[in-house]
Scaffold this active site. Structure first.
Site, mmCIF file in Angstrom:
data_model
loop_
_atom_site.group_PDB
_atom_site.id
_atom_site.type_symbol
_atom_site.label_atom_id
_atom_site.label_comp_id
_atom_site.label_asym_id
_atom_site.label_seq_id
_atom_site.Cartn_x
_atom_site.Cartn_y
_atom_site.Cartn_z
ATOM 1 C CG ASN A 73 5.901 -7.296 0.572
ATOM 2 O OD1 ASN A 73 5.248 -8.155 1.142
ATOM 3 N ND2 ASN A 73 5.936 -7.189 -0.750
ATOM 4 N N PRO A 116 -1.406 -5.686 -9.709
ATOM 5 C CG PRO A 116 -1.676 -3.586 -10.677
ATOM 6 C CD PRO A 116 -1.782 -4.297 -9.376
ATOM 7 C CG LEU A 164 9.846 -8.112 -13.156
ATOM 8 C CD1 LEU A 164 10.816 -7.022 -13.610
ATOM 9 C CD2 LEU A 164 10.521 -9.053 -12.163
ATOM 10 C CG PHE A 205 16.070 -6.391 -6.702
ATOM 11 C CD1 PHE A 205 16.900 -6.339 -5.606
ATOM 12 C CD2 PHE A 205 16.461 -5.746 -7.868
ATOM 13 C CE1 PHE A 205 18.104 -5.650 -5.650
ATOM 14 C CE2 PHE A 205 17.653 -5.048 -7.928
ATOM 15 C CZ PHE A 205 18.491 -5.005 -6.812
ATOM 16 C CE LYS A 235 7.066 -12.261 -11.380
ATOM 17 N NZ LYS A 235 5.651 -12.026 -11.019
ATOM 18 C CE LYS A 248 -9.117 0.979 15.118
ATOM 19 N NZ LYS A 248 -8.587 1.558 16.376
#
Length: 396
Positions: free
Chosen positions: A209, A304, A307, A324, A342, A287
């Site tokens: 991310n 997993p 949170l 968040f 959550k 690779k």
């Protein structure tokens, strides 16, 4: 801190602009500020901006006739509870150590009978120079509190110690000097995650991310400044470890989950990290090459849910679990859904459809059982300080 006052001496250098942010945060803490702007500092911030934020006259010249008729430099040096030099340049530190009185700032420092805090900011070579080290040692021997600068990239492009400490850390130091022992999170354990995770596809490629880690690191620093015992579990980012924080570096989501489990129990967990939702079922050991058949198919499996796992940790669950939510649309709606799904206590939601990732500011919505708080856009350090204050209030 209500009723406390500081005399702020603003030295020269690019870090002088942070004096404005410092004044704002001091006002939030109930601390009044009177500012003295050096000739060099005036090259970076204006008397108008400082005066607007302090709501007080800004002093520059030792030989202001009206003030000096009333011995104004003596009054200024005695009226505050604490004198803060920020940024304290190499030149200012040298003049302080030598006891010079060539301008208003130096004269005030020589005339004051109040505690003095110096917050250094300079090039890494200047900070490490033997002359600066001697000056710092002399000042500390004279009773001046000198903060250690942060380590990181300089405005000049060099890297190392010399950066101005983050504003929340400066505010915490000021509060500690004004009211020794006033640490609302003293004795509390905090767990913070920050940065991305990297999920390998092969030895040279990975899934990740977009996350700089800046907000999570700022929150860890703000909680430590409030007295908490902080463990920061950090994904792969190039950021200096905040002062007083224990850092655990990880790469993948599974490594982060293991580090978090090892850090529990805690009183508060702030899950800021942008954890990759998926990983490849089997990462290639060599690779992967382009072939005539087109790109290879990647079999993905879920990582997993960190949170949710922390929120359901039973007896080891932190009293306050904060997640968040980085969203690109329907920010509050998606955050409310995440809060329920959550099982955490708060969600900090922010719009990442623009330039937030990697930037220095954030505009967030704090979602709790009581409703939604919309915070204005703030520097990430201010977001961290504000959230740390809310955490301290919630933990009592």
């Amino acid at each position: 801190m209500s009723g406390k006052r500081i005399l702020l001496i603003v030295g020269g250098g690019i870090a002088a602009y942070k004096a404005l942010e410092l004044v704002r945060e001091l006002r939030r803490a109930g601390i009044g500020t009177t500012a003295v702007l050096t000739k060099a500092g005036k090259q970076f911030v204006t008397p108008l901006s400082l005066g607007a934020l302090t709501e007080q006259p800004v002093y520059e010249d030792l030989f202001d006739l009206k003030d000096e008729t009333e011995m104004g430099h003596i009054q200024l040096s005695r009226q505050a509870d604490l004198v803060v030099v920020c940024p304290a340049t190499a030149n200012l530190l040298s003049r302080m150590a030598a006891g010079g009185a060539s301008d208003l700032a130096a004269t005030l420092l020589l005339a004051t009978d109040k505690p003095v805090l110096a917050v250094p900011a300079m090039n890494v070579r200047m900070w490490q120079h033997a002359a600066t080290r001697r000056n710092v040692a002399q000042l500390r021997a004279d009773g001046v509190t000198v903060m250690e600068p942060d380590e990181g990239e300089m405005a000049c492009g060099e890297f190392g110690p010399g950066r101005l400490p983050e504003v929340p850390a400066i505010v915490a130091k000021i509060c500690g000097l004004l009211s020794p022992g006033a640490k609302p999170l003293a004795g509390k354990r905090a767990l913070v995650t920050a940065g991305p995770t990297h999920e390998p596809i092969d030895p040279v490629r990975y899934i990740a991310n977009r996350s700089s880690g800046k907000q999570g690191f700022a929150i860890a620093a703000a909680l430590a400044a409030q007295g908490a015992d902080v463990t920061l579990v950090a994904g792969p980012v190039n950021l200096p470890t905040p002062a007083g924080v224990k850092r655990v570096d990880v790469e993948t989501a599974r490594e982060m989950a293991g580090a978090i489990d090892a850090a529990l129990p805690a009183d508060v967990a702030v899950m800021v990290a942008a954890v990759a939702d998926w990983r490849t079922a089997d990462a290639a050991t060599a690779k992967m090459k382009k072939g005539a058949g087109g790109p290879p198919a990647l079999a993905l499996v879920e990582n997993p849910d960190i949170l949710a796992t922390v929120s359901a940790a039973g007896a080891r669950r932190p009293k306050l679990v904060i997640g968040f939510a980085a969203e690109t649309d329907s920010i509050v709606d998606h955050a409310n859904t995440k809060l329920a799904k959550k099982g955490c206590d708060w969600i900090v939601a922010n719009d990442v459809s623009g330039e937030v990732m990697g930037g220095d500011a954030n505009r967030i919505h704090l979602i709790t059982a009581s409703g939604v708080e919309d915070w204005p856009e703030l520097p990430k350090g201010e977001v961290a300080a504000k959230l740390a204050a809310r955490i301290a209030e919630a933990l009592g």
